[in-house]
Design a protein around this motif. Structure first.
Motif, PDB file in Angstrom:
ATOM      1  N   LEU A 109       0.833  -1.196   0.000  1.00 35.50           N
ATOM      2  CA  LEU A 109       0.000   0.000   0.000  1.00 35.50           C
ATOM      3  C   LEU A 109       0.874   1.254   0.000  1.00 35.50           C
ATOM      4  O   LEU A 109       0.588   2.215  -0.721  1.00 35.50           O
ATOM      5  CB  LEU A 109      -0.937  -0.006   1.213  1.00 35.50           C
ATOM      6  CG  LEU A 109      -1.870   1.189   1.350  1.00 35.50           C
ATOM      7  CD1 LEU A 109      -2.793   1.295   0.145  1.00 35.50           C
ATOM      8  CD2 LEU A 109      -2.677   1.076   2.626  1.00 35.50           C
ATOM      9  N   THR A 110       1.943   1.245   0.777  1.00 36.50           N
ATOM     10  CA  THR A 110       2.867   2.380   0.795  1.00 36.50           C
ATOM     11  C   THR A 110       3.519   2.555  -0.566  1.00 36.50           C
ATOM     12  O   THR A 110       3.643   3.687  -1.066  1.00 36.50           O
ATOM     13  CB  THR A 110       3.933   2.175   1.888  1.00 36.50           C
ATOM     14  OG1 THR A 110       3.279   2.020   3.143  1.00 36.50           O
ATOM     15  CG2 THR A 110       4.879   3.356   1.954  1.00 36.50           C
ATOM     16  N   ASP A 111       3.938   1.459  -1.195  1.00 41.94           N
ATOM     17  CA  ASP A 111       4.517   1.540  -2.547  1.00 41.94           C
ATOM     18  C   ASP A 111       3.518   2.118  -3.538  1.00 41.94           C
ATOM     19  O   ASP A 111       3.868   2.957  -4.378  1.00 41.94           O
ATOM     20  CB  ASP A 111       4.972   0.150  -3.021  1.00 41.94           C
ATOM     21  CG  ASP A 111       6.235  -0.315  -2.320  1.00 41.94           C
ATOM     22  OD1 ASP A 111       6.976   0.529  -1.786  1.00 41.94           O
ATOM     23  OD2 ASP A 111       6.456  -1.542  -2.298  1.00 41.94           O
ATOM     24  N   PHE A 112       2.263   1.685  -3.451  1.00 43.35           N
ATOM     25  CA  PHE A 112       1.225   2.190  -4.352  1.00 43.35           C
ATOM     26  C   PHE A 112       1.022   3.687  -4.148  1.00 43.35           C
ATOM     27  O   PHE A 112       0.947   4.457  -5.111  1.00 43.35           O
ATOM     28  CB  PHE A 112      -0.088   1.431  -4.118  1.00 43.35           C
ATOM     29  CG  PHE A 112      -1.222   1.944  -4.952  1.00 43.35           C
ATOM     30  CD1 PHE A 112      -1.345   1.581  -6.291  1.00 43.35           C
ATOM     31  CD2 PHE A 112      -2.158   2.812  -4.404  1.00 43.35           C
ATOM     32  CE1 PHE A 112      -2.379   2.067  -7.064  1.00 43.35           C
ATOM     33  CE2 PHE A 112      -3.194   3.296  -5.173  1.00 43.35           C
ATOM     34  CZ  PHE A 112      -3.309   2.934  -6.507  1.00 43.35           C
ATOM     35  N   ARG A 113       0.937   4.105  -2.896  1.00 39.72           N
ATOM     36  CA  ARG A 113       0.753   5.533  -2.610  1.00 39.72           C
ATOM     37  C   ARG A 113       1.928   6.358  -3.101  1.00 39.72           C
ATOM     38  O   ARG A 113       1.752   7.459  -3.629  1.00 39.72           O
ATOM     39  CB  ARG A 113       0.550   5.748  -1.116  1.00 39.72           C
ATOM     40  CG  ARG A 113      -0.788   5.269  -0.610  1.00 39.72           C
ATOM     41  CD  ARG A 113      -0.901   5.468   0.884  1.00 39.72           C
ATOM     42  NE  ARG A 113      -2.212   5.035   1.372  1.00 39.72           N
ATOM     43  CZ  ARG A 113      -2.466   4.794   2.629  1.00 39.72           C
ATOM     44  NH1 ARG A 113      -1.518   4.942   3.549  1.00 39.72           N
ATOM     45  NH2 ARG A 113      -3.673   4.398   3.000  1.00 39.72           N
TER      46      ARG A 113
END
Length: 99
Positions: A37-41
């Protein structure tokens, strides 16, 4: 003792915690999902926005708590300081006696 269940009271007492394989897998899954999720954001953030840091991993048995980590760090600092002062005392010239 043979034939006891791997997740029974004896196994939990020997391991020192009550977590079973399932809980460890769930913690790993939560950590991975949070990182994804952090990578996506970060990949979809505005150009001038700061990059988001990865979240802390989920606590697992056997890992020290924040309080225990701070206590250990203070103890290590005190030991290092004492060692430094011991070395300084050994290599610092003593005042010569007048005589």
């Amino acid at each position: 003792m043979e034939g006891l269940p791997p997740n029974g009271a004896t196994a939990r007492a020997a391991a020192g915690h009550h977590w079973q394989h399932t809980e460890f897998m769930l913690a790993d899954l939560l950590d991975l999902t949070s990182r994804l999720l952090t990578d996506f954001r970060n990949a979809n953030r505005p150009e001038k926005a700061p990059q988001q840091e990865y979240p802390e991993p989920v606590w697992r048995p056997g890992q020290p708590s924040e309080k225990q980590r701070k206590k250990k760090a203070r103890k290590e600092h005190a030991e290092a300081r004492a060692g430094y002062l011991r070395i300084v005392a050994q290599v610092t010239p003593q005042h010569a006696e007048k005589g």
